[in-house]
Scaffold this active site. Structure first.
Site, PDB file in Angstrom:
ATOM      1  N   LYS A 150     -23.311 -52.194 -16.311  1.00 14.78           N
ATOM      2  CA  LYS A 150     -23.255 -53.027 -17.511  1.00 14.78           C
ATOM      3  C   LYS A 150     -24.463 -53.940 -17.594  1.00 14.78           C
ATOM      4  CE  LYS A 150     -19.043 -54.302 -18.476  1.00 14.78           C
ATOM      5  NZ  LYS A 150     -17.862 -55.075 -18.053  1.00 14.78           N
TER       6      LYS A 150
ATOM      7  N   ARG B 203     -18.206 -61.281 -17.100  1.00 13.81           N
ATOM      8  CA  ARG B 203     -17.797 -59.867 -17.067  1.00 13.81           C
ATOM      9  C   ARG B 203     -18.170 -59.245 -15.732  1.00 13.81           C
ATOM     10  NH1 ARG B 203     -20.982 -57.610 -22.247  1.00 13.81           N
ATOM     11  NH2 ARG B 203     -19.354 -56.004 -22.153  1.00 13.81           N
TER      12      ARG B 203
ATOM     13  N   GLY C 192     -10.765 -51.059 -15.800  1.00  8.10           N
ATOM     14  CA  GLY C 192      -9.539 -51.726 -15.400  1.00  8.10           C
ATOM     15  C   GLY C 192      -9.641 -52.463 -14.086  1.00  8.10           C
TER      16      GLY C 192
ATOM     17  N   MET D  37     -11.274 -55.292 -13.490  1.00  8.92           N
ATOM     18  CA  MET D  37     -11.041 -56.711 -13.725  1.00  8.92           C
ATOM     19  C   MET D  37     -11.136 -57.022 -15.203  1.00  8.92           C
ATOM     20  SD  MET D  37     -13.008 -60.070 -12.613  1.00  8.92           S
ATOM     21  CE  MET D  37     -13.279 -60.636 -14.263  1.00  8.92           C
TER      22      MET D  37
ATOM     23  N   ARG E 244     -23.012 -47.325 -22.186  1.00 13.23           N
ATOM     24  CA  ARG E 244     -23.024 -46.543 -20.946  1.00 13.23           C
ATOM     25  C   ARG E 244     -22.887 -45.087 -21.326  1.00 13.23           C
ATOM     26  NH1 ARG E 244     -17.292 -48.937 -19.197  1.00 13.23           N
ATOM     27  NH2 ARG E 244     -16.132 -48.095 -20.940  1.00 13.23           N
TER      28      ARG E 244
ATOM     29  N   HIS F  64      -0.718 -24.819   1.757  1.00 15.39           N
ATOM     30  CA  HIS F  64      -0.664 -23.395   1.444  1.00 15.39           C
ATOM     31  C   HIS F  64      -0.530 -23.185  -0.063  1.00 15.39           C
ATOM     32  CE1 HIS F  64       1.437 -19.502   0.926  1.00 15.39           C
ATOM     33  NE2 HIS F  64       0.509 -19.118   1.789  1.00 15.39           N
TER      34      HIS F  64
ATOM     35  N   SER G 247     -20.670 -14.772   7.869  1.00 15.15           N
ATOM     36  CA  SER G 247     -20.027 -15.484   6.772  1.00 15.15           C
ATOM     37  C   SER G 247     -19.311 -16.681   7.384  1.00 15.15           C
ATOM     38  CB  SER G 247     -19.038 -14.566   6.053  1.00 15.15           C
ATOM     39  OG  SER G 247     -18.385 -15.303   5.056  1.00 15.15           O
TER      40      SER G 247
ATOM     41  N   THR H 208     -15.468 -21.781   6.782  1.00 14.09           N
ATOM     42  CA  THR H 208     -15.491 -23.222   7.052  1.00 14.09           C
ATOM     43  C   THR H 208     -14.106 -23.867   7.084  1.00 14.09           C
ATOM     44  OG1 THR H 208     -16.050 -23.484   4.721  1.00 14.09           O
ATOM     45  CG2 THR H 208     -17.845 -23.674   6.302  1.00 14.09           C
TER      46      THR H 208
ATOM     47  N   CYS I 259     -17.437 -18.490   3.053  1.00 15.47           N
ATOM     48  CA  CYS I 259     -16.253 -17.983   2.355  1.00 15.47           C
ATOM     49  C   CYS I 259     -15.061 -18.913   2.485  1.00 15.47           C
ATOM     50  CB  CYS I 259     -15.902 -16.592   2.848  1.00 15.47           C
ATOM     51  SG  CYS I 259     -15.449 -16.566   4.582  1.00 15.47           S
TER      52      CYS I 259
ATOM     53  N   TYR J 224     -25.500 -16.822  -0.137  1.00 13.58           N
ATOM     54  CA  TYR J 224     -24.485 -16.861  -1.196  1.00 13.58           C
ATOM     55  C   TYR J 224     -23.318 -17.752  -0.789  1.00 13.58           C
ATOM     56  CZ  TYR J 224     -21.685 -13.685   1.660  1.00 13.58           C
ATOM     57  OH  TYR J 224     -20.943 -13.150   2.674  1.00 13.58           O
TER      58      TYR J 224
HETATM   59  P1  ADP Z   1     -14.762 -53.809 -19.643  1.00  7.30           P
HETATM   60  O1  ADP Z   1     -15.683 -53.521 -18.499  1.00  7.30           O
HETATM   61  O2  ADP Z   1     -13.333 -53.817 -19.266  1.00  7.30           O
HETATM   62  O3  ADP Z   1     -15.086 -52.993 -20.855  1.00  7.30           O
HETATM   63  P2  ADP Z   1     -16.271 -55.953 -20.805  1.00  7.30           P
HETATM   64  O4  ADP Z   1     -17.013 -56.818 -19.862  1.00  7.30           O
HETATM   65  O5  ADP Z   1     -17.046 -54.931 -21.505  1.00  7.30           O
HETATM   66  O6  ADP Z   1     -15.040 -55.338 -20.021  1.00  7.30           O
HETATM   67  O7  ADP Z   1     -15.563 -56.872 -21.859  1.00  7.30           O
HETATM   68  C1  ADP Z   1     -14.565 -56.388 -22.709  1.00  7.30           C
HETATM   69  C2  ADP Z   1     -14.760 -56.838 -24.112  1.00  7.30           C
HETATM   70  O8  ADP Z   1     -14.915 -58.231 -24.171  1.00  7.30           O
HETATM   71  C3  ADP Z   1     -16.001 -56.291 -24.764  1.00  7.30           C
HETATM   72  O9  ADP Z   1     -15.827 -55.024 -25.257  1.00  7.30           O
HETATM   73  C4  ADP Z   1     -16.195 -57.290 -25.892  1.00  7.30           C
HETATM   74  O10 ADP Z   1     -15.391 -56.952 -26.987  1.00  7.30           O
HETATM   75  C5  ADP Z   1     -15.723 -58.565 -25.267  1.00  7.30           C
HETATM   76  N1  ADP Z   1     -16.892 -59.341 -24.836  1.00  7.30           N
HETATM   77  C6  ADP Z   1     -17.516 -59.322 -23.662  1.00  7.30           C
HETATM   78  N2  ADP Z   1     -18.587 -60.115 -23.655  1.00  7.30           N
HETATM   79  C7  ADP Z   1     -18.650 -60.674 -24.891  1.00  7.30           C
HETATM   80  C8  ADP Z   1     -19.544 -61.573 -25.536  1.00  7.30           C
HETATM   81  N3  ADP Z   1     -20.599 -62.060 -24.914  1.00  7.30           N
HETATM   82  N4  ADP Z   1     -19.281 -61.889 -26.813  1.00  7.30           N
HETATM   83  C9  ADP Z   1     -18.217 -61.374 -27.444  1.00  7.30           C
HETATM   84  N5  ADP Z   1     -17.345 -60.529 -26.907  1.00  7.30           N
HETATM   85  C10 ADP Z   1     -17.558 -60.170 -25.644  1.00  7.30           C
HETATM   86 MG    MG Z   2     -16.621 -52.935 -21.798  1.00  7.59          MG
END
Ligand code: ADP
Ligand code: MG
Ligand code: MG
Length: 886
Positions: free
Chosen positions: A33, A103, A112, A114, A347, A465, A775, A778, A842, A862
């Site tokens: 990110k 973030r 998920g 955090m 991403r 199995h 052959s 493994t 194999c 192979y």
């Molecule tokens: P995840 O990794 O779970 O996607 P993010 O860090 O991307 O978490 O944050 C989730 C959401 O929080 C983003 O999609 C966005 O909508 C909101 N968010 C994060 N940073 C900002 C920011 N600087 N301004 C406004 N919204 C934000």
């Molecule tokens: Mg996100």
């Protein structure tokens, strides 16, 4: 591998108009990110400024007994000063406060792991300032209540539901259906209620000092790296060697400022089909996770044009720019604040196997990437999804999941429950669709397993199995579903208090391990032209051949359709289980002297010959490696009294005869007992019969102008002398058979061995002198190198993975450091004995992309794998060649 962080390390990287210190390549250090926020800023996209605290700091935090390293907070302070200057706002200001988002973000995306904290920096005074500054009181309190909720939940462990509960009360009071219907005074009240919830459950009031909020939030992100679900996620996804998570601190933009604001997520192309169509959703007047959380139903992204054409056009332009820049599908997150668009994340987009293939081909056509890049980009294992029937998305949506086992063999299957192999065969024959439900399966169940629509077991792992056999056939299998209690006698199972009988239908998803009620709708994927295109590229770039493990003409044919260039392993033992053959086999085993044994073998000869003719015909023009009898003989005999009595009466012998023979064949450790080539040393007449059958089959084929290319493989060799003795015997039988059949034409049958005992690898220079090919088996090689029984590893493997003693199940992916040395050594030493010694693999590993990469480096000619994995292996082999500089 993990890098060390030193105390002089640069701890923060700024991104914004002032300067941008990171870039998209620094994922290890800044997390995905953070690196991409810097990259997007650099290419001129509208990204709210901020800074990233590195993964090295996370590493230091843990080395420091969970304390933030000295100097970090000063560094953070300096970055905040830059932000304040750039934006003309002050963090902690009571009039125009600078608000931040905090973030998480590791090098590999971990959804998920955090929750994000938004609106950080607000407190009882600043919220008033924000209301005044924006002239939007409702917005200010909406932002504040979100902060208290997120901060409480993520940083202080106050359960989200407690806040939800308080919100419900306010909504009821104001008769509000949705969050957005709550009026301003309700929001003000809600903040007070939230602060009470916070204090009651945390013991201390909501922190009013912004810098303290930030410090604790940073720590919370670092702590989340080791929380249970994050650790589990990394385990499941085989993510190892990362330093930790980065922390992104970023200026807030607001999608919740009214009906001219909003937030959304999108893919630059459709991630499930790959179609080149902008794909996403957005919500008006919303913030953060509202889109994903399902609080309100978002609108498809195309609808944005109606709402704000200018912003939509800008987003489309950005989408194109991002695809061109990254040259891949992007998964993006954005927010619109009062009609102004901001990018918050990009991403590489996760996609299905089908989408991966289509996108790769489309992007080559669009000249965005080369065919080499396209080959490297498709995750080889994901091709599985294209080859097997799968549940339709609509079906899955309405399905009721009962429990989950291991996704042992992909595919989708449904059927009524059957509890024995015989029952499966009978009911399938009668036209029913049935699932074989067993605690576990064993070689005697083969026929039933083959007839079943799918296989469900309550014990056993990914290499049990059931799993191995099912994968071999592309038969759907869910293994080790431990919550299922099977009452085979009563013909019923219990899952979480619910009972299902032989009359009930269940569905199993071999790609996810889900067990579902009733018949879930499936669809059969059709192989696309794009798929063929990708396969043609793999032929262009792959260096290793890909063969298949197949024991029947049908399997051989299927594998050939998938592009197999031969059979790398044809096991002969399965041929002895079918129908009446097992009786002849048992007679042979019961024989007390050579003469009787030969008599029984004579009955087996024509059957074997016919099987081989079938396989040679299916594989005409391509090599077929046939392994001589491998398993211990007791596997062919029944072990319970009832079946023994049945067998005795059918064969007209005394019950005791059967019992005694079974007892005599009993071994303390059959895996290391009388099996493999050891059988042929003791009972050479078995070898004679098999070799004669193979040779006669090859001759018959030649006479019919079918190019049979037989290779005879002697299993479980540990010493050169074993191979010398048996190899010579094989060659003698071939010569004799040719004479007997008066065959004068050209018939070359190679004689080689499986390298599956460490000693054979260690002495490969000697063993190689008697072999036309090696052959690497493994499965056994792994078993014997580690000293782990493949069938018992699941009793301790989970602990070994938990403690990171092993990075992965070594039966699934080859242990390149240990077992790999034996393979490399075997190849090198073997080729000392014979310069051009043909070497292949194999084991189950032959279909595993990581292991295939290793095989390429080890110089194998192979790999061989189950029919359904052939396309995967072809792709992986091409990827190995390309990534090693082809
Ligand atoms: P995840 O990794 O779970 O996607 P993010 O860090 O991307 O978490 O944050 C989730 C959401 O929080 C983003 O999609 C966005 O909508 C909101 N968010 C994060 N940073 C900002 C920011 N600087 N301004 C406004 N919204 C934000
Ligand atoms: Mg996100
Ligand atoms: Mg073996």
């Amino acid at each position: 591998m993990a890098k060390k962080a030193s105390s002089s390390t640069k701890m923060t990287y700024y991104f914004g108009k002032t300067k941008t210190e990171g870039n998209g390549k620094k994922k290890e250090l800044l997390g995905g990110k953070g690196a991409n926020l810097a990259e997007m800023t650099s290419i001129g996209l509208p990204v709210p400024p901020g800074f990233t605290i590195t993964t090295e700091v996370c590493d230091l935090y843990y080395k420091n007994k969970k304390k933030l390293p000295a100097g970090l907070i000063e560094g953070v302070g300096k970055n905040i000063k830059l932000l304040e200057k750039e934006l003309g706002k002050k963090f902690g200001d009571t009039k125009a406060p600078l608000l931040l988002s905090v973030r998480s973000g590791a090098a590999v995306s971990m959804p998920g792991m955090m929750n994000t904290i938004l609106n950080l920096g607000l407190n009882d005074q600043a919220v008033v300032g924000l209301a005044n500054e924006t002239g939007n009181e409702r917005f200010a309190y909406d932002a504040y209540r979100r902060l208290i909720n997120m901060y409480g939940d993520v940083v202080c462990g106050v359960a989200h539901e407690l806040f939800e509960h308080a919100f419900d009360k306010i909504k009821k009071k104001y008769r509000a259906k949705e969050d957005n219907d709550v009026p301003t005074e309700g929001m003000v009240e809600l903040c007070e209620a939230y602060k009470r919830v916070f204090k009651r459950h945390y013991g201390k009031p909501f922190p009013q000092e912004p810098i303290k909020q930030l410090e604790l939030a940073i720590e919370a992100v670092f702590s989340s790296w080791m929380q249970n679900r994050a650790v589990k996620y990394r385990q499941v996804e085989n993510i190892v060697g990362l330093l930790g998570t980065a922390v992104n601190v970023q200026a807030m933009v607001f999608g919740n400022m009214g009906d001219d604001s909003g937030t959304g997520v999108a893919f630059t192309r459709d991630p499930s089909t790959g179609k080149n169509k902008f794909y996403g959703e957005f919500l008006i007047n919303a913030q953060g996770e509202d889109v994903v959380a399902g609080i309100r139903t978002p609108q498809p992204v195309e609808k944005m044009a109606k709402w704000n054409k200018k912003v939509y056009d800008q987003l489309l332009k950005i989408k194109d720019k991002l695809e061109k820049h990254y040259r891949d599908v992007q998964d993006i997150e954005f927010t619109i604040e009062k009609g102004k668009l901001f990018m918050l994340q990009t991403r590489s987009g996760k996609r299905t196997g089908a989408a991966a293939v289509k996108i790769a081909c489309d992007m080559v056509k669009e000249k965005l990437i080369t065919d080499k890049e396209a080959v490297l980009r498709i995750p080889a294992s994901d091709l599985t999804q294209l080859l097997l029937p799968s549940f339709s998305p609509a079906g899955k949506k309405s399905a009721k999941v009962l429990t989950r086992g291991l996704p042992a063999s992909p595919g989708a299957a449904f059927g009524k429950l059957a509890f024995t192999a015989a029952e499966v065969v009978e009911r399938t024959h009668a036209g029913e669709k049935v699932l074989l439900v067993r605690k576990e399966t064993n070689p005697e169940d083969i026929e039933g397993m083959h007839s079943a629509a799918g296989i469900l077991t309550s014990t056993g792992g990914m290499t049990s199995h059931a799993a191995v056999v099912a994968r071999g056939w592309g038969r759907c299998c869910v293994a080790g579903a431990g919550e299922i209690h099977i009452d085979a006698k009563g013909r019923k199972i219990k899952i979480g208090g619910k009972t299902f009988t032989h009359k009930d239908v269940l569905s199993i998803d071999g790609s996810t391990g889900e067990v579902m009620v009733g018949e879930v709708a499936t669809h059969i994927p059709k192989l696309s032209d794009d798929f063929s295109t990708v396969m043609s590229w793999t032929d262009k770039y792959g260096k290793m051949g890909v063969r298949t493990n197949a024991d029947t003409p049908e399997d051989a044919k299927r594998a050939r359709e998938f592009g197999a260039q031969g059979i790398g392993l044809c096991r002969t033992e399965h041929m002895f289980f079918e129908g009446d053959r097992i009786m002849a086999m048992r007679e042979m085993i019961l024989a007390e002297n050579k003469t009787d044994r030969k008599l029984a073998l004579k009955k087996l000869l024509p059957v074997q010959r016919k099987d081989f003719i079938g396989i040679f015909t299916a594989m005409k023009g391509l090599p077929v490696t046939i392994r001589l009898l491998d398993p211990p003989l007791h596997e062919f005999l029944p072990h319970d009294d009832k079946s023994q009595a049945e067998m005795a009466s059918r064969m007209g012998v005394k019950r005791a005869t059967v019992k005694n023979r079974v007892a005599a064949l009993h071994e303390m450790n059959p895996m290391l007992g009388h099996r493999g080539c050891r059988l042929a040393v003791t009972y050479p007449e078995i070898l004679d019969m098999q070799v004669q059958a193979i040779t006669e089959a090859a001759i018959t084929c030649k006479q019919k102008k079918i190019d049979a290319q037989a290779e005879i493989m002697i299993p479980l060799v540990g010493t050169a002398r074993e191979l010398e003795l048996l190899g010579n015997r094989v060659r003698e039988v071939i010569a004799r058979t040719k004479l007997d059949k008066k065959f004068k034409g050209k018939l070359e049958i190679l004689v080689g061995t499986m390298i599956e005992i460490p000693r054979a690898a260690l002495t490969a220079d000697q063993v190689g002198q008697h072999a036309d090919f090696f052959s690497f088996g493994t499965n056994d090689l792994t078993q014997m190198t580690f000293g782990y029984s493949r069938d018992d590893i699941n009793t301790f493997l989970p602990d070994y993975l938990n403690e990171e003693i092993l990075p992965r199940d070594p039966f699934e992916s080859l242990d390149t450091t240990g077992v790999g040395q034996l393979v490399t050594m075997g190849v090198e030493k073997g080729r000392l004995a014979k310069k051009d010694l043909k070497c292949g693999i194999c084991g189950e590993h032959g279909g595993d992309p990581d292991s295939i990469q290793f095989c390429h480096q080890a110089g194998l000619d192979y790999v061989s794998c189950s029919p359904y994995r052939v396309p995967i292996a072809r792709l992986a082999a091409a990827q190995a060649a390309l990534s090693n500089g082809a």
